[in-house]
Design an enzyme around this catalytic site. Structure first.
Site, PDB file in Angstrom:
ATOM      1  CG  ASN A  45      -0.468  -0.224   2.517  1.00  0.00           C
ATOM      2  OD1 ASN A  45       0.566  -0.845   2.693  1.00  0.00           O
ATOM      3  ND2 ASN A  45      -1.167   0.276   3.525  1.00  0.00           N
ATOM      4  CD  GLU A  47      -1.338   4.860   4.572  1.00  0.00           C
ATOM      5  OE1 GLU A  47      -0.798   5.684   5.343  1.00  0.00           O
ATOM      6  OE2 GLU A  47      -2.081   3.929   4.960  1.00  0.00           O
ATOM      7  CB  CYS A  56      -5.295  -1.354  -1.589  1.00  0.00           C
ATOM      8  SG  CYS A  56      -6.591  -0.559  -0.640  1.00  0.00           S
ATOM      9  CD  GLU A  58      -5.327  -5.899  -0.969  1.00  0.00           C
ATOM     10  OE1 GLU A  58      -4.820  -4.765  -0.981  1.00  0.00           O
ATOM     11  OE2 GLU A  58      -5.973  -6.350  -0.017  1.00  0.00           O
TER      12      GLU A  58
END
Ligand code: THU
Length: 150
Positions: A45, A47, A56, A58
């Site tokens: 992830n 940010e 994210c 994934e």
């Protein structure tokens, strides 16, 4: 998938987690996405100070793979815990709704395996269909084009 391959994928997810950029939530996620031909793409992830651009783990893995030309996927291993927490101390980290929808775009919901791991020994495997029942996909809006990852 055999046990060895599952553990290998989980350990790649932990490798990816080391690169998580999480100065805001301190929640670190790693993912390892296995293509049909056996290549693994890692994701973490990432940010952002403006929050909404956060990506994210994934989706990082999926977007890396798709941007390299991959379209067919077998499985993804996901690990997640708070910064400083040891593997095994927390709960399973299930993918968010947005990531489930991205999986739905490229994966067969009955076949795609999502490996949620607490550590190398404790994991559970669920299908995309279990996490996203009656999901909306290319099949839903363009049935004649829905040949992806069958
Ligand atoms: N996060 C993921 O990377 N994957 C998920 O499926 C759940 C949430 C990240 C996004 C954000 O950086 C942090 O975890 C807290 O929500």
């Amino acid at each position: 998938m055999d046990e060895k391959k599952i553990k290998q994928l989980i350990s790649e997810a932990y490798q990816a987690q080391k690169n998580a950029y999480t100065p805001y939530s301190h929640w670190q996620v790693g993912a390892a996405l296995l293509t049909k031909n056996g290549t693994v793409y890692q994701g973490c992830n990432i940010e952002n100070a403006a929050f909404s651009p956060t990506n994210c783990a994934e989706r990082t893995a999926f977007f890396k793979a798709v941007s390299e030309g991959e379209r067919e996927f077998q499985a993804i291993a996901i690990v997640g815990n708070a910064e400083g927490q040891k593997a095994g101390e927390g709960d399973y980290c299930a993918p968010c709704g947005v990531c489930r929808q991205v999986m739905m775009e490229f994966c067969n919901p009955q076949k795609f395996q999502i490996i949620l791991a607490k550590n190398l020994e404790e994991y559970q495997i669920v299908t995309l269909e279990e996490l996203l029942p009656m999901g909306f996909s290319l099949d839903s809006c363009l049935p004649d084009k829905g040949e992806i990852c069958k």
